[in-house]
Scaffold this motif. Structure first.
Motif, PDB file in Angstrom:
ATOM      1  N   GLN A 132       0.833  -1.199   0.000  1.00 53.03           N
ATOM      2  CA  GLN A 132       0.000   0.000   0.000  1.00 53.03           C
ATOM      3  C   GLN A 132       0.870   1.253   0.000  1.00 53.03           C
ATOM      4  N   VAL A 133       0.259   2.370  -0.398  1.00 50.32           N
ATOM      5  CA  VAL A 133       0.945   3.656  -0.447  1.00 50.32           C
ATOM      6  C   VAL A 133       0.171   4.658   0.392  1.00 50.32           C
ATOM      7  N   ASP A 134       0.870   5.398   1.235  1.00 58.03           N
ATOM      8  CA  ASP A 134       0.283   6.483   2.016  1.00 58.03           C
ATOM      9  C   ASP A 134       0.668   7.794   1.334  1.00 58.03           C
ATOM     10  N   LEU A 135      -0.287   8.417   0.663  1.00 56.63           N
ATOM     11  CA  LEU A 135       0.000   9.623  -0.102  1.00 56.63           C
ATOM     12  C   LEU A 135       0.322  10.824   0.780  1.00 56.63           C
ATOM     13  N   GLU A 136      -0.249  10.859   1.966  1.00 56.88           N
ATOM     14  CA  GLU A 136      -0.019  12.004   2.840  1.00 56.88           C
ATOM     15  C   GLU A 136       1.412  12.031   3.373  1.00 56.88           C
ATOM     16  N   SER A 137       1.929  10.874   3.741  1.00 59.23           N
ATOM     17  CA  SER A 137       3.287  10.814   4.288  1.00 59.23           C
ATOM     18  C   SER A 137       4.315  10.394   3.241  1.00 59.23           C
ATOM     19  N   VAL A 138       3.878  10.214   2.003  1.00 56.49           N
ATOM     20  CA  VAL A 138       4.736   9.780   0.893  1.00 56.49           C
ATOM     21  C   VAL A 138       5.516   8.533   1.332  1.00 56.49           C
ATOM     22  N   ALA A 139       4.782   7.522   1.716  1.00 58.29           N
ATOM     23  CA  ALA A 139       5.393   6.301   2.251  1.00 58.29           C
ATOM     24  C   ALA A 139       4.768   5.070   1.613  1.00 58.29           C
ATOM     25  N   MET A 140       5.571   3.992   1.568  1.00 61.50           N
ATOM     26  CA  MET A 140       5.118   2.715   1.036  1.00 61.50           C
ATOM     27  C   MET A 140       5.296   1.629   2.076  1.00 61.50           C
ATOM     28  N   LEU A 155       8.035  10.310  -4.422  1.00 63.68           N
ATOM     29  CA  LEU A 155       7.698   8.944  -4.811  1.00 63.68           C
ATOM     30  C   LEU A 155       7.130   8.982  -6.224  1.00 63.68           C
ATOM     31  N   ILE A 156       7.725   8.195  -7.126  1.00 61.07           N
ATOM     32  CA  ILE A 156       7.289   8.156  -8.519  1.00 61.07           C
ATOM     33  C   ILE A 156       6.822   6.748  -8.852  1.00 61.07           C
ATOM     34  N   GLY A 157       5.605   6.649  -9.330  1.00 56.89           N
ATOM     35  CA  GLY A 157       5.040   5.357  -9.711  1.00 56.89           C
ATOM     36  C   GLY A 157       5.261   5.085 -11.181  1.00 56.89           C
ATOM     37  N   ALA A 158       6.232   4.221 -11.477  1.00 57.26           N
ATOM     38  CA  ALA A 158       6.490   3.767 -12.844  1.00 57.26           C
ATOM     39  C   ALA A 158       6.187   2.269 -12.906  1.00 57.26           C
ATOM     40  N   ASP A 159       5.172   1.865 -12.165  1.00 58.92           N
ATOM     41  CA  ASP A 159       4.888   0.443 -11.972  1.00 58.92           C
ATOM     42  C   ASP A 159       3.762  -0.066 -12.865  1.00 58.92           C
ATOM     43  N   GLY A 160       3.638   0.523 -14.045  1.00 56.92           N
ATOM     44  CA  GLY A 160       2.830  -0.077 -15.083  1.00 56.92           C
ATOM     45  C   GLY A 160       1.334   0.141 -14.980  1.00 56.92           C
ATOM     46  N   ALA A 161       0.615  -0.546 -15.877  1.00 52.23           N
ATOM     47  CA  ALA A 161      -0.817  -0.335 -16.028  1.00 52.23           C
ATOM     48  C   ALA A 161      -1.621  -0.694 -14.784  1.00 52.23           C
ATOM     49  N   PHE A 162      -1.060  -1.488 -13.899  1.00 51.62           N
ATOM     50  CA  PHE A 162      -1.779  -1.883 -12.679  1.00 51.62           C
ATOM     51  C   PHE A 162      -1.056  -1.366 -11.441  1.00 51.62           C
ATOM     52  N   SER A 163      -0.647  -0.116 -11.533  1.00 54.75           N
ATOM     53  CA  SER A 163       0.178   0.566 -10.538  1.00 54.75           C
ATOM     54  C   SER A 163      -0.437   0.585  -9.138  1.00 54.75           C
ATOM     55  N   MET A 164       0.400   0.282  -8.144  1.00 55.99           N
ATOM     56  CA  MET A 164      -0.029   0.391  -6.752  1.00 55.99           C
ATOM     57  C   MET A 164      -0.177   1.849  -6.331  1.00 55.99           C
ATOM     58  N   LEU A 165       0.671   2.718  -6.846  1.00 55.51           N
ATOM     59  CA  LEU A 165       0.538   4.138  -6.522  1.00 55.51           C
ATOM     60  C   LEU A 165      -0.773   4.680  -7.098  1.00 55.51           C
ATOM     61  N   ARG A 166      -1.089   4.280  -8.318  1.00 54.34           N
ATOM     62  CA  ARG A 166      -2.353   4.755  -8.891  1.00 54.34           C
ATOM     63  C   ARG A 166      -3.545   4.220  -8.120  1.00 54.34           C
ATOM     64  N   ARG A 167      -3.419   3.013  -7.606  1.00 55.48           N
ATOM     65  CA  ARG A 167      -4.512   2.445  -6.808  1.00 55.48           C
ATOM     66  C   ARG A 167      -4.804   3.329  -5.598  1.00 55.48           C
ATOM     67  N   ALA A 168      -3.746   3.883  -5.014  1.00 49.95           N
ATOM     68  CA  ALA A 168      -3.937   4.805  -3.885  1.00 49.95           C
ATOM     69  C   ALA A 168      -4.579   6.106  -4.359  1.00 49.95           C
TER      70      ALA A 168
END
Length: 443
Positions: A132-140, A155-168
């Motif tokens: 999971q990714v915490d957007l407020e604290s920029v933490a994974m 934090l940069i999400g380059a983790d593809g079409a099913f990105s965990m960062l995008r999920r957040a």
């Protein structure tokens, strides 16, 4: 909790290139990848996926100082070699004589980029699955018990079409997300070398256009070809309809007769290799606090313009150029990148879907071929005024959104041509005058 300066999720093509570029600017960069190190893993059958590297991608690779390591593995493709139902061939050039795209192995390219990034001080952490990714604290948070959490300045999400960062990001207010699976899937097949040489002309992208579906083939350095069948999942003629060996063989005998002698174990490959889906993803905004989406994580596209990787690499180049312009003030750079790149990402997604129709159907159409010949004359006579859409997308830095608008104007003019126009003698001056007038109004 560990703390990093810049963390990148995903050690694929875009994540590895961006990591190298940022490290070269003096930033501390850590890359976290859920899979194992690809340099020590064998690619599964039907999963190799050749890519087409062109101008935009090459420009970014040169900026990172890595292109010279990649260039020896490239195979130039000068144009499309069209195969009709009877096996007759028709060559269609991509552009001017010196212009070409390049076949390259995804896995081989990825390995070079990881090596290059490591040589510039990037730390790669493989087998680190982000939970999971915490957007407020920029933490994974990670599944690995030895590294539970990592926070970062950026934090940069380059983790593809099913990105965990995008999920957040999808859980945040006013985040727009559009996902569309096309009705076609794809299956890879392999044409082996024959007596140590290519079974077909290697310096072309081979296409078997069949209306609602198509087969393509790209050359490999070992003199083999990687073929990809783009075919509906369901329907009377589809992956669903090819239930047994006999139906697979009959299908290829009917539509791809000249391919049969080139793949001795075709039926076995077809039945064994996986069938995969194709998705377009559009999102906005790409940024929240100091977290940013890039590449397929923000704008996944179908592969029919050969621009998915090139667009991702161009993301990296523009991110660095705009970063220098804004002195890498993250609170300015991240939203600036999201706002200024979004229109181009949407444009190439639309163009990629449109090019699918062109590749599977129009390349075999007489009027389409005639228009391409006329466009070639226009480009030769008025190189500063008329650049065909394909050349704008593939061989220039013209923003995708601008190329799309200009291409629509060109298409409007070509639609007005009479049915019986002669591409080799049709007057050019009226076309250029009309086009320049339209450009002035639109742009």
């Amino acid at each position: 909790m560990e703390h990093k300066e810049i963390s990148i999720l995903g050690a694929g093509l875009v994540g590895s290139l961006l990591a190298a570029l940022l490290s070269q600017k003096g930033f501390g960069v850590d890359v976290f990848e859920m899979r194992g190190d690809p340099r020590s893993q064998k690619i599964g059958e039907g999963r190799s996926i050749n890519l087409a590297l062109s101008h935009r991608g090459i420009t970014a690779l040169k900026r990172a100082g890595v292109f010279e390591k990649i260039e020896p593995a490239l195979i130039p493709m000068m144009g499309r070699m069209i195969h009709d139902l009877k096996g007759n061939l028709n060559f269609q050039s991509y552009g001017r004589a010196s212009q070409h795209i390049n076949s390259v192995s995804r896995s081989g390219l990825n390995n070079i980029l990881i090596d290059h990034a490591e040589s510039h001080g990037v730390n790669f952490h493989f087998d680190h699955k982000c939970s999971q990714v915490d957007l407020e604290s920029v933490a994974m948070d990670f599944d690995d018990p030895s590294v539970r959490s990592v926070s970062s300045e950026v934090l940069i999400g380059a983790d593809g079409a099913f990105s965990m960062l995008r999920r957040a990001l999808e859980k945040t207010d006013r985040f727009n997300f559009h996902q569309h699976y096309i009705e076609h899937g794809y299956k890879e097949l392999h044409i082996p070398a024959v007596n140590g040489t290519f079974a077909m002309e290697p310096n072309n992208l081979h296409i078997w256009p069949r209306g609602s579906f198509m087969l393509i083939a790209l050359p490999n350095p070992d003199c083999s070809f990687t073929c990809t069948l783009f075919f509906p999942f369901e329907g009377d003629l589809s992956f669903d309809s090819l239930k047994d060996d006999a139906s697979v063989l009959q299908f290829f005998e009917t539509y791809f007769q000249d391919v049969l002698p080139l793949i001795p174990d075709l039926v076995a490959q077809f039945q064994t290799n996986p069938t995969a889906s194709l998705v377009t993803i559009k999102t906005s905004p790409w940024v929240k606090n100091r977290s940013l989406l890039i590449g397929d994580a923000s704008h996944a596209i179908v592969p029919f313009y050969g621009q998915g990787m090139n667009a991702g690499f161009e993301d990296c180049r523009l991110f660095m150029e705009w970063g220098e312009k804004l002195k890498f003030d993250w609170d300015k750079l991240l939203p600036y990148f999201s706002n200024h790149r979004k229109a181009d990402a949407d444009a190439i997604a639309d163009l990629a879907m449109k090019n699918f129709v062109e590749m599977r159907d129009k390349v075999a159409d007489e009027r389409f071929v005639a228009i391409k010949k006329l466009e070639s004359r226009l480009q030769e006579a008025y190189p500063d005024s008329w650049i065909p859409l394909y050349s704008m997308v593939t061989f220039s830095d013209i923003p995708y959104s601008k190329a799309k608008k200009l291409g629509e104007l060109q298409e409007q003019i070509m639609r007005a041509l009479p049915d019986d126009f002669d591409p080799m003698s049709h007057p050019l001056v009226p076309i250029i005058e009309s086009f320049n007038a339209l450009k002035k109004d639109v742009l």
